[in-house]
Design a protein around this motif. Structure first.
Motif, PDB file in Angstrom:
ATOM      1  N   PRO A 125      10.784 145.214 -18.092  1.00  8.94           N
ATOM      2  CA  PRO A 125      11.444 144.221 -18.955  1.00  8.94           C
ATOM      3  C   PRO A 125      11.806 142.970 -18.143  1.00  8.94           C
ATOM      4  O   PRO A 125      11.931 143.040 -16.919  1.00  8.94           O
ATOM      5  CB  PRO A 125      12.724 144.938 -19.418  1.00  8.94           C
ATOM      6  CG  PRO A 125      12.529 146.389 -19.115  1.00  8.94           C
ATOM      7  CD  PRO A 125      11.563 146.465 -17.979  1.00  8.94           C
ATOM      8  N   VAL A 126      12.022 141.852 -18.834  1.00  6.44           N
ATOM      9  CA  VAL A 126      12.471 140.629 -18.139  1.00  6.44           C
ATOM     10  C   VAL A 126      13.851 140.886 -17.535  1.00  6.44           C
ATOM     11  O   VAL A 126      14.619 141.697 -18.044  1.00  6.44           O
ATOM     12  CB  VAL A 126      12.557 139.410 -19.084  1.00  6.44           C
ATOM     13  CG1 VAL A 126      11.184 139.033 -19.588  1.00  6.44           C
ATOM     14  CG2 VAL A 126      13.523 139.648 -20.240  1.00  6.44           C
ATOM     15  N   ASP A 300      15.217 150.396 -19.603  1.00  7.37           N
ATOM     16  CA  ASP A 300      15.281 149.607 -20.836  1.00  7.37           C
ATOM     17  C   ASP A 300      15.699 148.158 -20.582  1.00  7.37           C
ATOM     18  O   ASP A 300      15.281 147.249 -21.293  1.00  7.37           O
ATOM     19  CB  ASP A 300      16.299 150.244 -21.795  1.00  7.37           C
ATOM     20  CG  ASP A 300      16.014 151.714 -22.011  1.00  7.37           C
ATOM     21  OD1 ASP A 300      14.884 152.038 -22.433  1.00  7.37           O
ATOM     22  OD2 ASP A 300      16.894 152.553 -21.719  1.00  7.37           O
ATOM     23  N   PHE A 301      16.582 147.975 -19.601  1.00  6.68           N
ATOM     24  CA  PHE A 301      17.128 146.645 -19.317  1.00  6.68           C
ATOM     25  C   PHE A 301      17.085 146.424 -17.810  1.00  6.68           C
ATOM     26  O   PHE A 301      17.461 147.324 -17.040  1.00  6.68           O
ATOM     27  CB  PHE A 301      18.589 146.535 -19.781  1.00  6.68           C
ATOM     28  CG  PHE A 301      18.772 146.753 -21.254  1.00  6.68           C
ATOM     29  CD1 PHE A 301      18.665 145.690 -22.140  1.00  6.68           C
ATOM     30  CD2 PHE A 301      19.047 148.017 -21.754  1.00  6.68           C
ATOM     31  CE1 PHE A 301      18.835 145.885 -23.507  1.00  6.68           C
ATOM     32  CE2 PHE A 301      19.212 148.222 -23.114  1.00  6.68           C
ATOM     33  CZ  PHE A 301      19.110 147.158 -23.994  1.00  6.68           C
ATOM     34  N   VAL A 302      16.658 145.234 -17.408  1.00  7.08           N
ATOM     35  CA  VAL A 302      16.608 144.915 -15.984  1.00  7.08           C
ATOM     36  C   VAL A 302      17.584 143.784 -15.696  1.00  7.08           C
ATOM     37  O   VAL A 302      17.625 142.786 -16.418  1.00  7.08           O
ATOM     38  CB  VAL A 302      15.172 144.518 -15.560  1.00  7.08           C
ATOM     39  CG1 VAL A 302      15.158 143.896 -14.179  1.00  7.08           C
ATOM     40  CG2 VAL A 302      14.258 145.735 -15.605  1.00  7.08           C
ATOM     41  N   ASP A 303      18.377 143.986 -14.651  1.00  7.17           N
ATOM     42  CA  ASP A 303      19.299 142.944 -14.189  1.00  7.17           C
ATOM     43  C   ASP A 303      19.142 142.860 -12.671  1.00  7.17           C
ATOM     44  O   ASP A 303      20.009 143.260 -11.916  1.00  7.17           O
ATOM     45  CB  ASP A 303      20.737 143.306 -14.594  1.00  7.17           C
ATOM     46  CG  ASP A 303      21.741 142.273 -14.123  1.00  7.17           C
ATOM     47  OD1 ASP A 303      21.407 141.079 -14.137  1.00  7.17           O
ATOM     48  OD2 ASP A 303      22.855 142.664 -13.718  1.00  7.17           O
ATOM     49  N   LEU A 304      17.984 142.376 -12.255  1.00  2.00           N
ATOM     50  CA  LEU A 304      17.670 142.316 -10.821  1.00  2.00           C
ATOM     51  C   LEU A 304      17.585 140.857 -10.394  1.00  2.00           C
ATOM     52  O   LEU A 304      16.504 140.324 -10.109  1.00  2.00           O
ATOM     53  CB  LEU A 304      16.354 143.056 -10.526  1.00  2.00           C
ATOM     54  CG  LEU A 304      16.415 144.575 -10.712  1.00  2.00           C
ATOM     55  CD1 LEU A 304      15.045 145.205 -10.449  1.00  2.00           C
ATOM     56  CD2 LEU A 304      17.473 145.213  -9.805  1.00  2.00           C
ATOM     57  N   VAL A 322       7.072 134.998 -15.369  1.00  2.00           N
ATOM     58  CA  VAL A 322       7.538 134.897 -16.749  1.00  2.00           C
ATOM     59  C   VAL A 322       8.808 135.735 -16.938  1.00  2.00           C
ATOM     60  O   VAL A 322       8.913 136.559 -17.857  1.00  2.00           O
ATOM     61  CB  VAL A 322       6.435 135.305 -17.762  1.00  2.00           C
ATOM     62  CG1 VAL A 322       6.706 134.610 -19.097  1.00  2.00           C
ATOM     63  CG2 VAL A 322       5.052 134.961 -17.273  1.00  2.00           C
ATOM     64  N   GLY A 323       9.749 135.550 -16.029  1.00  2.00           N
ATOM     65  CA  GLY A 323      11.050 136.214 -16.161  1.00  2.00           C
ATOM     66  C   GLY A 323      11.084 137.655 -15.682  1.00  2.00           C
ATOM     67  O   GLY A 323      12.129 138.306 -15.760  1.00  2.00           O
ATOM     68  N   ARG A 324       9.948 138.172 -15.211  1.00  2.00           N
ATOM     69  CA  ARG A 324       9.921 139.564 -14.716  1.00  2.00           C
ATOM     70  C   ARG A 324       9.882 139.573 -13.198  1.00  2.00           C
ATOM     71  O   ARG A 324       9.055 138.869 -12.592  1.00  2.00           O
ATOM     72  CB  ARG A 324       8.686 140.307 -15.246  1.00  2.00           C
ATOM     73  CG  ARG A 324       8.701 140.460 -16.746  1.00  2.00           C
ATOM     74  CD  ARG A 324       7.365 140.984 -17.266  1.00  2.00           C
ATOM     75  NE  ARG A 324       7.134 140.456 -18.604  1.00  2.00           N
ATOM     76  CZ  ARG A 324       7.675 140.949 -19.708  1.00  2.00           C
ATOM     77  NH1 ARG A 324       8.446 142.015 -19.632  1.00  2.00           N
ATOM     78  NH2 ARG A 324       7.460 140.392 -20.876  1.00  2.00           N
ATOM     79  N   VAL A 325      10.758 140.384 -12.586  1.00  2.00           N
ATOM     80  CA  VAL A 325      10.772 140.528 -11.130  1.00  2.00           C
ATOM     81  C   VAL A 325       9.712 141.565 -10.773  1.00  2.00           C
ATOM     82  O   VAL A 325       9.820 142.733 -11.156  1.00  2.00           O
ATOM     83  CB  VAL A 325      12.164 140.976 -10.637  1.00  2.00           C
ATOM     84  CG1 VAL A 325      12.135 141.239  -9.136  1.00  2.00           C
ATOM     85  CG2 VAL A 325      13.208 139.905 -10.960  1.00  2.00           C
ATOM     86  N   GLN A 326       8.668 141.125 -10.064  1.00  2.00           N
ATOM     87  CA  GLN A 326       7.504 141.982  -9.812  1.00  2.00           C
ATOM     88  C   GLN A 326       7.351 142.260  -8.325  1.00  2.00           C
ATOM     89  O   GLN A 326       7.449 141.353  -7.501  1.00  2.00           O
ATOM     90  CB  GLN A 326       6.228 141.280 -10.297  1.00  2.00           C
ATOM     91  CG  GLN A 326       6.253 140.901 -11.772  1.00  2.00           C
ATOM     92  CD  GLN A 326       5.647 141.956 -12.679  1.00  2.00           C
ATOM     93  OE1 GLN A 326       5.588 143.137 -12.326  1.00  2.00           O
ATOM     94  NE2 GLN A 326       5.199 141.541 -13.838  1.00  2.00           N
ATOM     95  N   THR A 327       7.070 143.524  -8.017  1.00  2.00           N
ATOM     96  CA  THR A 327       6.753 143.908  -6.643  1.00  2.00           C
ATOM     97  C   THR A 327       5.270 143.653  -6.395  1.00  2.00           C
ATOM     98  O   THR A 327       4.519 143.320  -7.311  1.00  2.00           O
ATOM     99  CB  THR A 327       7.037 145.400  -6.425  1.00  2.00           C
ATOM    100  OG1 THR A 327       6.252 146.142  -7.363  1.00  2.00           O
ATOM    101  CG2 THR A 327       8.505 145.723  -6.627  1.00  2.00           C
TER     102      THR A 327
END
Ligand code: MG
Length: 340
Positions: A125-126, A300-304, A322-327
């Motif tokens: 999730p974003v 369900d929810f990401v706050d990273l 696009v708002g997603r923290v990606q490894t």
């Protein structure tokens, strides 16, 4: 000489960080680097005084904990399990040791941290982006600067909560999450606040009441028009069974849990108890955030956003898409110390 290094790094923040408990102008944390068997592995201990931790106690915990993997560098998972069971090591020190051992195991096996844990590859999730407590003019400026995020997490628990939300709403229609950080001291006040927030495009409320008041939170849950998530009330998986009747969901953070392996156990246990799951963080560099982000496809929810609040990040390896923290797909955590 041990073949590992501990060093302290000062992290400057883009803005001073205020929540209901106090203000910080910067953070200073301990980092762990272990070079063994041709691999370099990293850990970060973002200690938190809310949980009784200090730079000194964390450093002592890291030194005590390192005795175990040094005995048997070829079995990082075994060392991680033994460290987690040690009662005297602060949680953020356990988290640093665990992520470092996960980084090492991934590098030994040629697998990403996510693949080592068996967490899903699902697109996460974003992330929300946090807006700390401030004067109203600064809050409006911060919200305008965060216009590219789909969802904001607004820190409340002040005596001017409604004005803060009105200031946000004067410049933004973004979805909001609200974190009271234990700031509402009685259940009637909390219910009144939540009732008003439900009309402000707020999707959930985090830790409305001081930790340990589960009967009052259960009362609130029965009446709340918005889902209520535990943060300060949940540390590790041992807390989950008795929280399930009071909360709709939990905020899992590596620094509270004691590392990514325990966080992954918590995700699975929370699911079994029917709880919604947020994956959160402290203010951390990309080192600690990466360790969490390998689990973010499972929640369900990401706050990273901890690394996004820094003026400069000592580690690289994450990207914001696009708002997603990606490894990345490199073995282990996939992080590097900038300039190392
Ligand atoms: Mg919180």
């Amino acid at each position: 000489m041990p073949d590992y290094q501990l060093f302290t790094q000062r992290l400057e923040l883009t803005n001073p960080w205020t929540i209901s408990r106090g203000t910080a102008a910067f953070k200073e944390y301990t980092y762990l680097k272990w070079e063994t068997g041709g691999h370099t592995a990293w850990g970060e201990a973002a200690h938190n005084s809310r949980y009784g931790e200090s730079l000194e106690s964390v450093r002592a915990g890291l030194e005590a904990g390192m005795a175990l993997p040094l005995e048997c560098p070829e079995d990082p998972a075994g060392a991680a399990a033994r460290i987690f069971a040690e009662p005297g090591i602060p949680r953020s020190a356990k988290a640093a040791l665990d992520m470092m051992l996960l980084d090492l195991e991934g590098k030994q096996r040629g697998l990403s941290a996510r693949a080592v844990l068996g967490a899903p590859e699902t697109v996460p999730p974003v992330t929300s982006f946090s807006i700390g407590i401030d004067d109203l003019e600064t809050i409006r400026a911060k919200v305008l600067a965060a216009k590219d995020y789909d969802v904001l997490k607004i820190k409340l628990g002040t005596d001017y909560d409604a004005e803060i939300i009105q200031a946000v709403r004067s410049v933004s229609s973004q979805r909001l999450r609200v974190d009271a950080n234990e700031g509402w001291k009685d259940k009637e006040t909390a219910l009144e606040q939540i009732g008003w927030l439900a009309g402000q495009n707020v999707e959930l409320i985090e830790q409305p009441m001081p930790a340990g008041r589960l009967e009052e939170v259960a009362w609130l849950r029965e009446r709340s028009p918005l889902p209520i998530f535990a943060d300060e009330d949940v540390l590790d998986s041992a807390d989950i069974p008795h929280l399930a009747a009071a909360y709709h969901g939990i905020n899992i953070k590596l620094m509270k849990a004691g590392g990514p392996r325990e966080a992954w156990r918590m995700i699975q246990l929370a699911r079994a108890h029917g709880l919604q799951i947020m994956l959160g963080c402290m203010i951390e560099s990309s080192c600690g955030i990466s360790a969490a982000a390998h689990l973010s496809g499972a929640v369900d929810f990401v706050d990273l956003d901890g690394h996004l609040l820094l003026a400069s990040d000592p580690f690289s390896g994450l990207r914001l898409e696009v708002g997603r923290v990606q490894t990345n797909e490199r073995p282990g955590l996939g992080v590097e110390l900038v300039g190392d």
